[in-house]
Write an enzyme that holds these catalytic residues in place. Structure first.
Site, PDB file in Angstrom:
ATOM      1  N   SER A  67       0.805  -1.237   0.000  1.00 49.79           N
ATOM      2  CA  SER A  67       0.000   0.000   0.000  1.00 49.79           C
ATOM      3  C   SER A  67       0.832   1.279   0.000  1.00 49.79           C
ATOM      4  CB  SER A  67      -0.919   0.032   1.210  1.00 49.79           C
ATOM      5  OG  SER A  67      -2.028  -0.780   0.976  1.00 49.79           O
ATOM      6  N   LYS A  70       0.488   3.386  -2.976  1.00 51.78           N
ATOM      7  CA  LYS A  70      -0.735   4.171  -3.218  1.00 51.78           C
ATOM      8  C   LYS A  70      -0.432   5.673  -3.207  1.00 51.78           C
ATOM      9  CE  LYS A  70      -3.808   0.561  -1.630  1.00 51.78           C
ATOM     10  NZ  LYS A  70      -4.271  -0.212  -0.494  1.00 51.78           N
ATOM     11  N   TYR A 194      -2.442  -2.556 -10.566  1.00 53.42           N
ATOM     12  CA  TYR A 194      -2.531  -2.444  -9.105  1.00 53.42           C
ATOM     13  C   TYR A 194      -1.683  -3.509  -8.401  1.00 53.42           C
ATOM     14  CZ  TYR A 194      -4.468  -2.572  -4.413  1.00 53.42           C
ATOM     15  OH  TYR A 194      -4.594  -2.591  -3.052  1.00 53.42           O
ATOM     16  N   TYR A 245      -4.119   3.391   7.552  1.00 54.99           N
ATOM     17  CA  TYR A 245      -5.459   2.775   7.511  1.00 54.99           C
ATOM     18  C   TYR A 245      -6.316   3.335   8.649  1.00 54.99           C
ATOM     19  CZ  TYR A 245      -2.384  -0.602   5.160  1.00 54.99           C
ATOM     20  OH  TYR A 245      -1.433  -1.190   4.388  1.00 54.99           O
ATOM     21  N   VAL A 263       1.123  -3.837   3.782  1.00 60.85           N
ATOM     22  CA  VAL A 263       1.038  -5.133   4.468  1.00 60.85           C
ATOM     23  C   VAL A 263       2.305  -5.975   4.340  1.00 60.85           C
ATOM     24  CG1 VAL A 263      -1.477  -5.395   4.517  1.00 60.85           C
ATOM     25  CG2 VAL A 263      -0.194  -6.238   2.553  1.00 60.85           C
TER      26      VAL A 263
HETATM   27  N1  GLN Z   1      -1.760  -5.313  -2.587  1.00 55.39           N
HETATM   28  C1  GLN Z   1      -2.316  -5.322  -1.276  1.00 55.39           C
HETATM   29  C2  GLN Z   1      -3.791  -5.629  -1.361  1.00 55.39           C
HETATM   30  O1  GLN Z   1      -4.444  -5.112  -2.203  1.00 55.39           O
HETATM   31  C3  GLN Z   1      -2.071  -3.993  -0.652  1.00 55.39           C
HETATM   32  C4  GLN Z   1      -2.774  -3.848   0.622  1.00 55.39           C
HETATM   33  C5  GLN Z   1      -1.984  -3.204   1.704  1.00 55.39           C
HETATM   34  O2  GLN Z   1      -0.763  -3.046   1.704  1.00 55.39           O
HETATM   35  N2  GLN Z   1      -2.720  -2.877   2.703  1.00 55.39           N
HETATM   36  O3  GLN Z   1      -4.314  -6.390  -0.612  1.00 55.39           O
END
Ligand code: GLN
Length: 310
Positions: A67, A70, A194, A245, A263
């Site tokens: 993430s 992003k 993505y 988050y 994550v």
């Molecule tokens: N690629 C991961 C997902 O879509 C990214 C999520 C994350 O880092 N929270 O689940």
């Protein structure tokens, strides 16, 4: 912060002190490849405005950004499509829900994702980049290579395949968004971008370098503009309000440094005008943030008064 060896020693001590927290968290297993990470890893790199880099712990360990990307794709999309187009498709508000939650898409009207730091929002953002999936991934990589100054950065193919195979929740989010006219075109192509961006891999040193560009209002340490400062400003605001988050509020109070987690256990942190920071600790808390990484940043922030809310 003070002299080189003092900071170096401090980081070393903080890693040693906080490593015990790694046993209290769990590595992400919903993407099977991520489940292979060593939960006891903890590392940090800090880069200052002169380009000095200080690192401690497992800073040589590569990990996927997940993430964290992003933030980068949001900046790219704003640079390519403009702020107005981007925020027609994604909102500016925190959700208070987990990163992969679908619930607010149905209960808010219009059903555009609340912000670009949750999965639905990030999928909407990649859908705004024009071109084939390869072209889009290449532009994301190009920006990241510019920010890190590392031409070898690429995505991890095994993690990408693992995400692609198990990404049904993201698929569901994307189809939902297309059904409501938020995204258009091929869902599989948007997801390819993505998942590949999520699988981009680097060390905390590279993350600290990316952070420094954000800390330096979009310029590298030589003063060359990579991203307009107006775009960087938006990214920093999202890092504060949505970067961790649904733990962003508590993190703002305890740490107070604009940050974005993933994550994979990474955290990108930015002390405006001062430092870019990269952290890795794959053992996560129940919100999906690096459990020991947060403790490490909390200590660092309190010792050096790094909160932006002074
Ligand atoms: N690629 C991961 C997902 O879509 C990214 C999520 C994350 O880092 N929270 O689940």
């Amino acid at each position: 912060m003070e002299g080189r060896s003092k900071l170096q020693n401090q980081l070393q001590q903080l890693v040693e002190k906080n490593r015990r927290w790694t046993s209290k968290g769990k590595v992400a297993t919903y993407i099977p490849e991520l489940g292979k990470a060593d939960p006891s890893i903890l590392g940090i790199s800090v880069m200052d405005m002169h380009g000095n880099l200080y690192s401690a712990g497992d800073y040589k360990q590569k990990f996927t950004l997940q993430s964290i990307t992003k933030v980068i794709t949001l900046m790219l999309a704003i640079m390519e499509r403009g702020m107005e187009v981007v925020f027609e498709h994604v909102g500016m508000e925190p959700t208070g829900d987990p990163f992969n939650s679908i619930v607010k898409l149905e209960t808010t009207s219009p059903s555009k994702p609340l912000n670009p730091m949750i999965n639905a929002g990030a999928i909407a953002v990649v859908s705004l980049l024009e071109g084939t999936p390869d072209e889009r991934v290449e532009r994301i990589l190009r920006l990241i290579r510019q920010m890190t100054g590392n031409p070898n950065i690429t995505y991890n193919g095994r993690v990408y395949h693992s995400e692609h195979q198990t990404g049904d929740l993201n698929r569901a989010l994307a189809f939902f968004l297309r059904n409501h006219g938020v995204i258009h075109g091929s869902v599989e192509e948007h997801l390819e971008v993505y998942f590949k961006q999520s699988s981009i891999e680097m060390t905390t040193e590279d993350v600290a370098r990316m952070g420094l560009v954000i800390a330096n209002e979009g310029k590298d340490i030589m003063g060359k503009e990579i991203i307009p400062s107006s775009v960087v400003k938006i990214a920093k605001a999202f890092m504060v309000t949505c970067g961790m988050y649904n733990a962003s509020g508590e993190f703002a109070i305890r740490v107070g440094i604009p940050s974005k987690s993933g994550v994979g256990g990474g955290i990108l942190s930015v002390v405006p005008g001062k430092y870019g920071i990269g952290v890795i600790g794959p053992a996560l808390d129940d919100k999906g943030n690096s459990i020991a990484g947060i403790k490490l940043l909390e200590d660092l922030s309190s010792i050096y008064h790094l909160t932006i809310f002074n």
